[in-house]
Design an enzyme around this catalytic site. Structure first.
Site, PDB file in Angstrom:
ATOM      1  N   GLY A  29     -35.997 100.024 -84.818  1.00  0.00           N
ATOM      2  CA  GLY A  29     -36.101  99.475 -86.170  1.00  0.00           C
ATOM      3  C   GLY A  29     -36.202  97.958 -86.083  1.00  0.00           C
ATOM      4  O   GLY A  29     -36.473  97.394 -85.004  1.00  0.00           O
ATOM      5  N   ILE A  30     -35.977  97.295 -87.206  1.00  0.00           N
ATOM      6  CA  ILE A  30     -36.126  95.835 -87.218  1.00  0.00           C
ATOM      7  C   ILE A  30     -35.075  95.167 -86.345  1.00  0.00           C
ATOM      8  O   ILE A  30     -35.388  94.222 -85.605  1.00  0.00           O
ATOM      9  CB  ILE A  30     -36.073  95.301 -88.667  1.00  0.00           C
ATOM     10  CG1 ILE A  30     -37.343  95.753 -89.407  1.00  0.00           C
ATOM     11  CG2 ILE A  30     -35.971  93.769 -88.690  1.00  0.00           C
ATOM     12  CD1 ILE A  30     -37.391  95.402 -90.871  1.00  0.00           C
ATOM     13  N   SER A  85     -36.184 101.268 -91.067  1.00  0.00           N
ATOM     14  CA  SER A  85     -36.810  99.959 -91.319  1.00  0.00           C
ATOM     15  C   SER A  85     -38.223 100.142 -91.865  1.00  0.00           C
ATOM     16  O   SER A  85     -38.647  99.432 -92.782  1.00  0.00           O
ATOM     17  CB  SER A  85     -36.862  99.141 -90.023  1.00  0.00           C
ATOM     18  OG  SER A  85     -35.562  98.839 -89.598  1.00  0.00           O
ATOM     19  N   GLY A 100     -37.195  95.117-100.447  1.00  0.00           N
ATOM     20  CA  GLY A 100     -37.387  93.820 -99.821  1.00  0.00           C
ATOM     21  C   GLY A 100     -36.152  93.279 -99.141  1.00  0.00           C
ATOM     22  O   GLY A 100     -35.222  94.009 -98.827  1.00  0.00           O
ATOM     23  N   GLU A 157     -32.762  92.935-108.172  1.00  0.00           N
ATOM     24  CA  GLU A 157     -32.190  94.266-107.932  1.00  0.00           C
ATOM     25  C   GLU A 157     -30.742  94.287-108.388  1.00  0.00           C
ATOM     26  O   GLU A 157     -30.150  93.245-108.676  1.00  0.00           O
ATOM     27  CB  GLU A 157     -32.338  94.648-106.452  1.00  0.00           C
ATOM     28  CG  GLU A 157     -33.791  94.901-106.068  1.00  0.00           C
ATOM     29  CD  GLU A 157     -33.985  95.490-104.692  1.00  0.00           C
ATOM     30  OE1 GLU A 157     -32.998  95.702-103.973  1.00  0.00           O
ATOM     31  OE2 GLU A 157     -35.153  95.722-104.337  1.00  0.00           O
ATOM     32  N   HIS A 211     -27.856 106.374-102.890  1.00  0.00           N
ATOM     33  CA  HIS A 211     -28.851 105.712-103.745  1.00  0.00           C
ATOM     34  C   HIS A 211     -29.087 106.579-104.975  1.00  0.00           C
ATOM     35  O   HIS A 211     -29.236 107.800-104.853  1.00  0.00           O
ATOM     36  CB  HIS A 211     -30.157 105.516-102.967  1.00  0.00           C
ATOM     37  CG  HIS A 211     -31.054 104.503-103.590  1.00  0.00           C
ATOM     38  ND1 HIS A 211     -31.692 104.724-104.794  1.00  0.00           N
ATOM     39  CD2 HIS A 211     -31.403 103.255-103.210  1.00  0.00           C
ATOM     40  CE1 HIS A 211     -32.409 103.655-105.103  1.00  0.00           C
ATOM     41  NE2 HIS A 211     -32.242 102.747-104.164  1.00  0.00           N
ATOM     42  N   ARG A 240     -24.653 100.408-107.188  1.00  0.00           N
ATOM     43  CA  ARG A 240     -25.183 101.749-106.900  1.00  0.00           C
ATOM     44  C   ARG A 240     -24.139 102.848-106.988  1.00  0.00           C
ATOM     45  O   ARG A 240     -24.452 103.968-107.377  1.00  0.00           O
ATOM     46  CB  ARG A 240     -25.800 101.755-105.496  1.00  0.00           C
ATOM     47  CG  ARG A 240     -27.099 101.025-105.470  1.00  0.00           C
ATOM     48  CD  ARG A 240     -27.743 101.062-104.125  1.00  0.00           C
ATOM     49  NE  ARG A 240     -28.966 100.277-104.205  1.00  0.00           N
ATOM     50  CZ  ARG A 240     -29.713  99.954-103.178  1.00  0.00           C
ATOM     51  NH1 ARG A 240     -29.363 100.333-101.968  1.00  0.00           N
ATOM     52  NH2 ARG A 240     -30.801  99.243-103.343  1.00  0.00           N
ATOM     53  N   HIS A 257     -27.769 107.202 -98.458  1.00  0.00           N
ATOM     54  CA  HIS A 257     -28.723 106.124 -98.206  1.00  0.00           C
ATOM     55  C   HIS A 257     -28.305 105.176 -97.085  1.00  0.00           C
ATOM     56  O   HIS A 257     -29.096 104.877 -96.199  1.00  0.00           O
ATOM     57  CB  HIS A 257     -28.878 105.345 -99.516  1.00  0.00           C
ATOM     58  CG  HIS A 257     -29.945 104.308 -99.501  1.00  0.00           C
ATOM     59  ND1 HIS A 257     -31.248 104.599 -99.138  1.00  0.00           N
ATOM     60  CD2 HIS A 257     -29.926 102.983 -99.805  1.00  0.00           C
ATOM     61  CE1 HIS A 257     -31.976 103.486 -99.231  1.00  0.00           C
ATOM     62  NE2 HIS A 257     -31.205 102.503 -99.620  1.00  0.00           N
ATOM     63  N   ARG A 312     -22.721  97.993-100.242  1.00  0.00           N
ATOM     64  CA  ARG A 312     -23.748  97.012 -99.887  1.00  0.00           C
ATOM     65  C   ARG A 312     -24.502  96.519-101.118  1.00  0.00           C
ATOM     66  O   ARG A 312     -24.897  97.313-101.976  1.00  0.00           O
ATOM     67  CB  ARG A 312     -24.746  97.654 -98.925  1.00  0.00           C
ATOM     68  CG  ARG A 312     -25.934  96.775 -98.627  1.00  0.00           C
ATOM     69  CD  ARG A 312     -26.937  97.524 -97.790  1.00  0.00           C
ATOM     70  NE  ARG A 312     -27.547  98.606 -98.528  1.00  0.00           N
ATOM     71  CZ  ARG A 312     -28.869  98.729 -98.714  1.00  0.00           C
ATOM     72  NH1 ARG A 312     -29.710  97.847 -98.227  1.00  0.00           N
ATOM     73  NH2 ARG A 312     -29.354  99.760 -99.383  1.00  0.00           N
TER      74      ARG A 312
END
Ligand SMILES: Cc1cc2nc3c(=O)[nH]c(=O)nc-3n(C[C@H](O)[C@H](O)[C@H](O)COP(=O)(O)OP(=O)(O)OC[C@H]3O[C@@H](n4cnc5c(N)ncnc54)[C@H](O)[C@@H]3O)c2cc1C
Length: 485
Positions: A12-13, A41, A47, A111, A224, A270, A328, A363
């Site tokens: 992943g990133i 990712s 974003g 968001e 989520h 969330r 999520h 988060r």
């Protein structure tokens, strides 16, 4: 002189960025369970959050992160994330990464629980794919081991010295290095309904646990609110950015769900939105996102529009998207310091698998891509500043395959049990019942499937144990206090 060897588990990133920063000076190998493109990712839509405008500041971003995390976050970690974040983003932009702009200004999304728009996005709603590809395209000097699943951290003299892997033919391979970096992401696939990629089933957490690493905050799992939901099945995420652009959660009769529930309405944290929706669903309601107020929906959300078309959702006509909450993101994980170091020498953890303390009990949206970037950079900087003693090729024997005393559960059966016991709202009785049920099984790693199910069991047990210890609700951990049935 031979270079020090670095083994990174996960593409992943977090893993890819660490590899990019290290590949010139080190012998870097990336081991990944699927193809290099298989990761959460790649799926990230909304974003990356970062305070990059004049009217925003790391201090404001710090405050929002802390508030969303219910003040369970570690202040130093949040400070690192929010102040180093914009620097890391600017560095990527200088290197050629392009975030969406209009008239020379970044287009910033809003968001849930952010006090102002600060979400940089790329390719409309394909930020993760654009960013991962941008980084991976530069990985010209790393060795890739795709379709190999790490099943054990090899240790010698209390240090991590290598990784044992199973390939798709269930053959074992050992890789040795001075630095082992876990970048295996979270655990969404433990649950029957999730946004996560198929390969994200808590392996890195089990690897760390079996190696003796400390894990913490495992009871904090974010659900989520809006997964696309058709005929009882979920088909990926409908980004929170859609609500940021004005979409509303409604019942089938058109009434707004979040009115009177929270002052931030549809952009409430969330855990609150997910729990509210779960409650509505339990009462037999069908839930929809109403998108009439979203301007230029198709150009702003091209990936989501394509997915809706693929699943034949008539959103242009009805302006409605059917949704359902699902697992999520994991806030907890392998405990690390601010350089990604775990309590085991030579073993590091970065990205979603790690628990630096940035997220606390919940988060803040779009902080996780930022976390992968910040701690991908930081682990690389730490390794560069702290040369390790080069070891000879280790002679540690490969792990032996376990013989099964009891069969493992079927994966789907396990996911269903986990969904019931460890889902959005928990009770002491369901958690205890689940733990009793897991006692029927043992760990096994003869095949990739066995290893995966064993890891899921081990991690689920840890979540249940942590959830039982936290007897009061906090953030994403909701437990019905005093309820035994
Ligand atoms: C649908 C979706 C949308 C999201 N949108 C956003 C967003 O808009 N903004 C945001 O900030 N966050 C978002 N997130 C969260 C964010 O994408 C992740 O937290 C983040 O990408 C994690 O990155 P990572 O590098 O830590 O792990 P991942 O990207 O999950 O990569 C983990 C890698 O490890 C590999 N792996 C796992 N186990 C093993 C093993 N045993 N052996 C070898 N390899 C293994 C996997 O195959 C994968 O390549 C989203 C998540 C999802 C699922």
């Amino acid at each position: 002189m031979k270079k020090e060897r670095i083994i990174i588990i996960g593409s992943g990133i977090a893993g890819s960025l660490a590899a990019l920063r290290l590949m010139q000076d080190y012998d870097v190998t990336i081991i990944t369970k699927g193809t290099k493109q298989e990761s959460n990712s790649m799926l990230a839509q909304g974003g990356v959050a970062a305070a990059i405008t004049k009217d925003d500041s790391p201090k404001k971003h710090f405050r929002d992160t802390f508030q969303a995390g219910c003040y369970h976050n570690k202040p130093l970690a949040v400070c690192e994330l929010t102040t180093y974040g914009p620097i890391v983003i600017q560095k990527l932009i200088k290197e050629g990464m392009t975030f969406d702009q209009q008239n020379g200004e970044f287009l910033l999304g809003l968001e849930g629980a952010h006090q102002m728009p600060r979400i940089l996005h790329a390719g409309g709603d394909q930020t993760g794919k654009v960013l991962t590809t941008f980084i991976q395209n530069q990985l010209t000097a790393v060795q890739w081991r795709e379709q190999e699943m790490a099943i054990q951290i090899i240790k010698q003299d209390h240090q991590a010295v290598g990784v044992c892997c199973l390939d798709s033919n269930n053959q074992l391979h050992n890789y040795y290095g001075e630095h082992i970096i876990l970048a295996t992401g979270g655990l969404g696939q433990l649950f029957p309904v999730t946004t996560n990629a198929k390969t994200i089933s808590g392996d890195g957490l089990a690897l760390a646990l079996n190696a003796g690493a400390t894990l913490s905050d495992m009871e904090f799992i974010q659900f989520h609110p809006t997964l696309l939901f058709i005929d009882g099945h979920c088909h990926g995420l409908i980004s929170e950015a859609v609500r940021g652009e004005g979409a509303k959660l409604i019942r089938e009769n058109g009434t707004a769900i979040m009115e009177g529930v929270h002052p931030l309405l549809d952009l409430a944290p969330r855990d609150i939105v997910s729990a509210t929706l779960a409650n509505e669903i339990a009462q037999g309601e069908l839930i929809f996102l109403e998108i009439t107020a979203v301007k230029n929906f198709e150009s702003r959300f091209p990936g989501i529009s394509a997915s809706l078309d693929n699943h034949q959702v008539p959103f242009r006509k009805t302006k409605r998207i059917p949704v359902h909450p699902g697992a999520h993101f994991l806030m907890g994980g392998v405990r690390t310091d601010l350089h990604g170091k775990t309590n085991i020498k030579g073993l590091y953890a970065i990205g979603e698998v790690a628990n630096t303390g940035v997220h606390g009990a919940n988060r803040l949206a779009s902080n996780s891509l930022l976390e992968t970037l910040v701690f991908g950079e930081k682990v690389a900087a730490y390794i560069q500043a702290n040369p390790a003693k080069k070891r000879n090729q280790s002679v540690t024997p490969a792990p032996t395959k376990h013989l099964l005393a009891h069969p493992l559960p079927d994966k789907q059966q396990l996911q269903e049990k986990i969904g019931i016991a460890l889902g959005i709202t928990r009770t002491e009785e369901k958690l205890t019942e689940f733990l009793h049920w897991t006692n029927h099984f043992e760990q096994a790693n003869g095949t990739c499937e066995e290893a995966e199910i064993s890891n899921m069991l081990l991690v689920a047990k840890l979540i249940a144990t942590s959830a039982l210890k936290r007897t009061e609700s906090l953030g994403a951990h909701r437990i019905l206090e005093g309820v035994t049935k």
